[in-house]
Design a protein around this motif. Structure first.
Motif: not given
Length: 453
Positions: A376-386, A445-453
Motif C-alpha cells: 500500500i505504501e509503495a502504491i501511494i509513494d508512486s503517486m504525485t502530490r496532487a 472502516l477496517g475493510k476500507g483501510m486494507f484493500p488486499f485482505s
C-alpha cells in the motif's frame, strides 16, 4: 511465544465455563489439565507443583463452590495466581535514586542478546530524560566493542572508547570516573558472556561489581532457551546477587516456560521484556498484562501506552480537523499506516485488543499482513502530490504509471482506490453518527483501510 499455551488453556477454560455446578472433582480434573499444559510449556516442575496447589486450595473454597459462576471464578483464580507467580504487584522499577552516576551491570551468557539489550535500555533511559553512558566491557567476543559503538551512534548515545587488550575491570572503573566528570547520570556496563558459566567469567564479574558498586545487576535471559535460562539465572544470582531479569526474544516461538518460571526460581523480578529486534522493542515488564495476553484477555493499557508514544498530539488534532471537513486524503492515510507500524507488528497490536486475538485465529488471512502494508505504501509513494490529495484525478494512464512505479498491478491500484473511497464514505458516516456510532462503523472502516485482505 505463548500462542500454544494460550490455545491449550483456552480449551481447559471452555470446559470450566460450561460447568453449571462446580464440585471438588471438577476442580481436580481441571487442575490436572492445567498442570499438564504448564509442564508442556516447559515451566519448571517445582513451580508448577506449587502453582497448582495454590490454585487448588483457593478453588475448592466457598468463593468458587458457592459462586453463581463457578467456572469463571476458577479462571479468575488461575489468572490471579499466574500474575503472582510472575511477580505481579511487586515493585520491579529500576533503582535510580542514588547519587549519580548510577551504575547498571548487564550480565548473562553469550548469545542472549546482552549487547543489543544494553542499547535498548540506554534508549529507554534517554526517553526518561536521563543521560546514559554505554561501556563496552566484553573484550573477548570479536567485534563486541564495535557493536556497542554502532548502537551508540544509531541512538546518539556516547560509548566509552575501549580496546580488546585492556582489563575489563579497569575499563569499567575508568568509565565510571569519566561519567562522574562529564555529567552522565547513568552508566550501563556491557560485560562479557560465555556459552556456559565458568569460574573465570564469574571471578571477573565479581571484580567489576566490586569496582563500580552497581545499583542494578540485570541478568539478560534468552526466553528461547526454556528451563536452561532459569538454571543459568540461578547460577548468576548465587555469585552476583542479581537485582532483576531482562527477558529477551519474547516475540519468538519458544514455549514460554522460562518467562513463567524465572521469577519464582530466582526470587528476582523481571524488569524488562525484549519483544523484537529493533532498538525500541523493549517494554517495562508488567506481569498482569502478560498474563492477560496469555489468557486471551488482551492488553489495552500497553496498547494505549504504545499509541501515546507514537502519535503526535498536534498531528492527531490536525487529522481530526481534516476528518471533520472530509479532507482525509491518501497522504494522511499513508502517515497513519507509518504510525501504526511504529507500534509493532499488526498481529501484536491486534492481540492486545480483548477478544481480537481469538477472532484472528478464526479469520486467518483476514487481517492485513506486513507485506500488504508495504505494498500500500509503495502504491501511494508512486503517486504525485496532487494525486494523493485528490485521488479522483487518477485516470487509466495514471493508474498504469503508478502500478509500474510501485511494482504492483493495475488491479491492485484499483483495489486500493476503491477501498479508500469506501473508507472515506464510512468516515463521513461516523462523523454524522457521533461517538455512539463509532463501534458500529468500525467493521466498514477496517475493510476500507486494507484493500488486499
Amino acid at each position: 511465544m505463548f500462542e500454544n499455551l494460550s490455545d491449550k488453556l483456552d480449551l481447559v477454560f471452555k470446559k470450566l465455563r460450561g460447568q453449571g455446578v462446580m464440585t471438588e472433582e471438577n476442580v481436580k480434573d481441571a487442575l490436572r489439565e492445567v498442570r499438564l499444559v504448564l509442564l508442556e510449556a516447559d515451566v519448571n516442575f517445582k513451580v508448577v507443583k506449587d502453582f497448582v496447589e495454590k490454585v487448588r486450595s483457593r478453588a475448592v473454597g466457598t468463593e468458587v463452590l458457592q459462586s453463581l459462576t463457578p467456572g469463571q471464578q476458577v479462571i479468575k483464580i488461575v489468572h490471579d495466581e499466574l500474575v503472582a507467580l510472575m511477580g505481579g504487584g511487586e515493585d520491579n522499577s529500576l533503582d535510580l535514586a542514588a547519587k549519580p552516576p548510577v551504575a547498571i551491570m548487564m550480565v548473562g551468557l553469550q548469545g542472549a542478546g546482552k549487547t543489543t539489550t544494553c542499547g535498548k535500555l540506554a534508549r529507554y533511559l534517554k526517553s526518561q530524560r536521563r543521560r546514559p553512558l554505554l561501556v563496552p566491557a566484553d573484550v573477548y567476543r570479536p567485534a563486541a566493542i564495535e557493536q556497542l559503538k554502532t548502537l551508540g551512534r544509531q541512538l546518539s548515545i556516547e560509548v566509552v572508547d575501549a580496546r580488546a587488550d585492556q582489563d575489563p575491570v579497569d575499563i569499567c572503573r575508568n568509565a565510571l570516573q569519566y561519567a562522574e566528570r562529564s555529567g552522565f547520570d547513568t552508566v550501563i556496563f556491557d560485560t562479557a558472556g560465555r556459552h556456559q558459566i565458568d569460574d573465570f567469567l564469574m571471578d571477573e564479574l565479581v571484580r567489576i561489581k566490586g569496582a563500580v558498586e552497581p545499583r542494578e545487576i540485570l541478568f539478560v535471559a534468552d526466553a528461547m532457551t526454556g528451563q536452561e535460562a532459569v538454571n543459568v539465572a540461578s547460577g548468576f544470582n548465587d555469585r552476583l546477587d542479581i537485582t532483576g531479569v531482562v527477558l529477551t526474544k519474547l516475540d519468538g516461538d519458544a514455549k514460554g516456560g522460562a518467562a513463567l518460571s524465572i521469577k519464582a526460581v530466582t526470587g528476582r523480578p523481571v524488569k524488562f521484556a525484549g519483544i523484537g529486534e529493533k532498538l525500541d522493542a523493549l517494554e517495562v515488564f508488567h506481569a498482569d498484562r502478560l498474563v492477560s495476553r496469555i489468557l486471551g484477555m488482551g492488553d489495552v493499557l500497553t496498547l494505549v501506552e504504545k499509541a501515546q508514544s507514537v502519535f503526535d498530539a498536534k498531528d492527531a488534532e490536525r487529522l481530526q480537523q481534516k476528518l471533520k471537513k472530509s479532507q482525509f486524503d491518501l497522504e494522511d492515510f499513508k502517515s497513519q499506516l507509518q504510525q501504526i507500524k511504529k507500534m509493532g507488528s499488526i498481529d501484536s497490536i491486534l492481540g492486545m485488543i480483548p477478544g481480537v486475538g481469538k477472532m484472528m485465529k478464526q479469520l486467518q488471512g483476514a487481517q492485513p499482513s506486513e507485506k500488504e502494508l508495504k505494498r500500500i505504501e509503495a502504491i501511494i509513494d508512486s503517486m504525485t502530490r496532487a494525486e494523493r490529495a485528490n485521488h479522483s484525478i487518477i485516470n487509466g494512464s495514471r493508474r498504469l504509471r503508478i502500478a509500474k512505479g510501485s511494482g504492483t498491478s493495475v488491479q491492485e491500484v484499483n483495489q486500493l482506490l476503491k477501498r479508500f473511497t469506501e473508507a472515506q464514505r464510512v468516515m463521513k458516516q461516523l462523523q454524522k453518527l457521533g461517538p455512539k456510532g463509532l463501534m458500529k462503523g468500525m467493521g466498514g472502516l477496517g475493510k476500507g483501510m486494507f484493500p488486499f485482505s
